[in-house]
Design an enzyme around this catalytic site. Structure first.
Site, PDB file in Angstrom:
ATOM      1  N   CYS A  89      13.537  10.624   7.156  1.00 43.00           N
ATOM      2  CA  CYS A  89      13.557  10.212   8.562  1.00 43.00           C
ATOM      3  C   CYS A  89      14.967  10.154   9.135  1.00 43.00           C
ATOM      4  O   CYS A  89      15.153  10.332  10.334  1.00 43.00           O
ATOM      5  CB  CYS A  89      12.860   8.867   8.718  1.00 43.00           C
ATOM      6  SG  CYS A  89      13.539   7.574   7.641  1.00 43.00           S
ATOM      7  N   LYS A 148       0.839  -1.196   0.000  1.00 44.82           N
ATOM      8  CA  LYS A 148       0.000   0.000   0.000  1.00 44.82           C
ATOM      9  C   LYS A 148       0.879   1.252   0.000  1.00 44.82           C
ATOM     10  O   LYS A 148       1.382   1.680   1.029  1.00 44.82           O
ATOM     11  CB  LYS A 148      -0.926   0.045   1.216  1.00 44.82           C
ATOM     12  CG  LYS A 148      -2.022   1.126   1.076  1.00 44.82           C
ATOM     13  CD  LYS A 148      -2.623   1.522   2.400  1.00 44.82           C
ATOM     14  CE  LYS A 148      -1.802   2.537   3.140  1.00 44.82           C
ATOM     15  NZ  LYS A 148      -1.658   3.850   2.434  1.00 44.82           N
ATOM     16  N   GLU A 195      10.027  16.228  15.362  1.00 46.43           N
ATOM     17  CA  GLU A 195      10.416  16.047  13.970  1.00 46.43           C
ATOM     18  C   GLU A 195       9.646  17.027  13.087  1.00 46.43           C
ATOM     19  O   GLU A 195       8.425  17.051  13.098  1.00 46.43           O
ATOM     20  CB  GLU A 195      10.140  14.609  13.532  1.00 46.43           C
ATOM     21  CG  GLU A 195      10.630  14.295  12.134  1.00 46.43           C
ATOM     22  CD  GLU A 195      10.409  12.840  11.758  1.00 46.43           C
ATOM     23  OE1 GLU A 195      11.225  12.307  10.990  1.00 46.43           O
ATOM     24  OE2 GLU A 195       9.422  12.244  12.233  1.00 46.43           O
ATOM     25  N   GLU A 245       9.530   1.086  10.850  1.00 48.12           N
ATOM     26  CA  GLU A 245      10.629   2.022  10.594  1.00 48.12           C
ATOM     27  C   GLU A 245      10.009   3.403  10.670  1.00 48.12           C
ATOM     28  O   GLU A 245       9.250   3.803   9.790  1.00 48.12           O
ATOM     29  CB  GLU A 245      11.254   1.751   9.229  1.00 48.12           C
ATOM     30  CG  GLU A 245      12.620   2.411   9.061  1.00 48.12           C
ATOM     31  CD  GLU A 245      12.526   3.819   8.540  1.00 48.12           C
ATOM     32  OE1 GLU A 245      12.628   4.757   9.377  1.00 48.12           O
ATOM     33  OE2 GLU A 245      12.352   4.009   7.332  1.00 48.12           O
TER      34      GLU A 245
END
Length: 487
Positions: free
Chosen positions: A291, A183, A391, A257
């Site tokens: 990331c 997906k 973040e 992750e």
């Protein structure tokens, strides 16, 4: 710089790829994909709802017995052929990556080659997956293990690097004998759909790989489906919590992750220009939407001002513009919502007392229709400040001074994240000490050239669990069965 229109002739069929067929009308409706560089629609994308996810899972389940029984050398050769076709289509896939999320072509050109390399690498594991003989006592027996695939694996990849994620995750899952329901995000569906087509062309049996773009509803249906044996998710922590809660109902394992707030430690003995160039990548690579990027720059106080001046000068020379041009190094962020969120975080940081050194605004002129934000540096950032702990996922660097090595390590470890870290020093003993002390799954010293296919990749703390890369990725998608036989 006038931004060129996207070449929509390269776009694949927007329908869901289930088995060997395409589904254009779906219960999830249609999502209008928008090109980040111009703010203009590209094409509607069919979105997977619960019904289409169920059909994809059934196709994978039906294909599983045959795929598990496929001779290992045949499985190896199919992965190698997929790599060849991805290389053949590298230019088109690079264009699709630029259209997907605004990645400059100069960077996007490498993504299909990285994906192909990962397919080639994992092809080498496909015929080497076996088991081991186990010593026994107190009576003699033959005890051995078999490394078996989970079965049907649901893979959810992010919009910022979908093509490379397919190589990192789907390739080892297939090499291990699993069937996959992939997906991709509705924000970046095109590259994944094309790779799905290429896997069918390579000869993978229908149902072994299914590609179903979708939003939260599609993801929820995939995670909660009782016939999905494992989930691997790449994305943000809040979504990961919802995935874990949903997977709890069927007790399926989940590989994660997740995000990062990676520290880049610059010591006074480092090459100042080289360290500033390395720090620069945290803002400009993927427009800071990565990331593992080092977006917290920790600088030893004795060189802090000089480093900040060098960094600002370098960032001021970065060509920001049309991502379809080879001369552009930095492009837009992925969406208008992302741009608004990033600029809102910069404003919050300034209210907290952080000093804006450069950037911090949406670019105008010929770039005003797209979602371009200039590379941004915030200074006078304390370790506990908002911008140091959260973040951004945008072109924003937060610079914090430190005095001693121990203080630098303490600051670096002071967030809930632990995906990556960077160290800039000419002292080899210091490099080893600091790397041992940092709480991060991946550390780069004096440079960054990506993630080697054979290296383990993953995070600690709230940056995830499990590992991709090398034998670690094969183990991520297999589980041992033990057999004890009396002699």
């Amino acid at each position: 710089m006038t931004v060129l229109e996207a070449d929509l002739t390269v776009l694949p069929d927007p329908g869901l790829l289930i088995g060997d067929g395409r589904v254009s009308e779906s219960s999830g409706g249609e999502f209008t994909h928008v090109y980040a560089a111009t703010g203009k629609p590209t094409r509607g994308v069919s979105m997977a709802g619960a019904g289409e996810i169920d059909a994809a899972v059934r196709a994978a389940r039906d294909a599983l017995p045959g795929w598990r029984a496929t001779p290992l050398d045949r499985r190896r050769d199919l992965l190698a052929e997929a790599a060849r076709l991805i290389r053949r289509e590298a230019e088109t896939i690079a264009q699709l990556t630029t259209i997907d999320n605004g990645t400059p072509y100069a960077i996007a050109a490498s993504t299909p080659l990285l994906a192909a390399d990962l397919f080639t690498y994992n092809a080498g594991w496909a015929d080497k997956i076996g088991g081991e003989v186990v010593g026994t006592w107190p009576v003699p027996a033959l005890d051995y293990t078999l490394d078996e695939p989970y079965g049907v694996v649901g893979v959810i990849v992010p919009w910022n690097g979908p093509v490379v994620s397919v190589g990192q995750i789907v390739a080892p899952a297939l090499a291990a004998g699993n069937c996959v329901v992939l997906k991709p995000s509705e924000l970046a569906p095109w590259g994944c759909l094309r790779i799905g087509e290429l896997l069918l062309e390579a000869g993978f049996p229908p149902g072994v790989i299914n590609v179903v773009p979708g939003g939260p509803a599609g993801g929820e249906a995939l995670v909660s489906h009782p016939d999905v044996d494992k989930i691997h998710f790449t994305g943000g922590g809040q979504t990961a919590k919802r995935i874990l809660a949903s997977a709890l109902e069927t007790l399926k394992p989940v590989g994660l992750e997740l995000g990062g707030k990676s520290a880049n430690l610059v010591f006074e003995d480092a090459d100042l220009v080289a360290a500033a160039q390395q720090a620069m990548t945290g803002a400009i690579l993927l427009s800071g939407q990565g990331c593992i990027l080092g977006t917290r720059i920790l600088v030893q106080r004795s060189i802090h001002d000089a480093f900040l001046g060098t960094l600002s000068t370098i960032l001021g020379q970065i060509p920001v513009g049309d991502p379809s041009l080879a001369t552009s190094v930095m492009g837009p962020v992925v969406s208008e919502g992302a741009a608004d969120r990033i600029l809102g975080m910069v404003a919050t940081a300034q209210k907290q007392g952080n000093r804006l050194v450069t950037g911090g605004e949406r670019l105008g002129g010929d770039l005003s229709d797209g979602w371009f934000i200039g590379p941004t540096v915030l200074a006078d950032v304390a370790p506990t400040d908002f911008i140091a702990q959260n973040e951004v996922f945008g072109p924003v660097l937060a610079v914090t001074p430190f005095d001693t090595e121990a203080e630098a390590v303490t600051i670096a470890n002071s967030t809930r994240y632990g995906l990556a870290a960077y160290v800039q020093t000419d002292d080899l003993r210091r490099a080893h000490r600091v790397c041992a002390a940092l709480e991060a799954g991946n550390i780069w010293v004096n440079g960054f050239l990506g993630i080697p296919p054979g290296a383990p990749f993953g995070g600690v703390k709230q940056s995830g669990q499990g590992r991709l890369g090398g034998i670690h990725a094969i183990r991520e998608f297999t589980r041992p069965k033990n057999v004890w036989m009396a002699l």
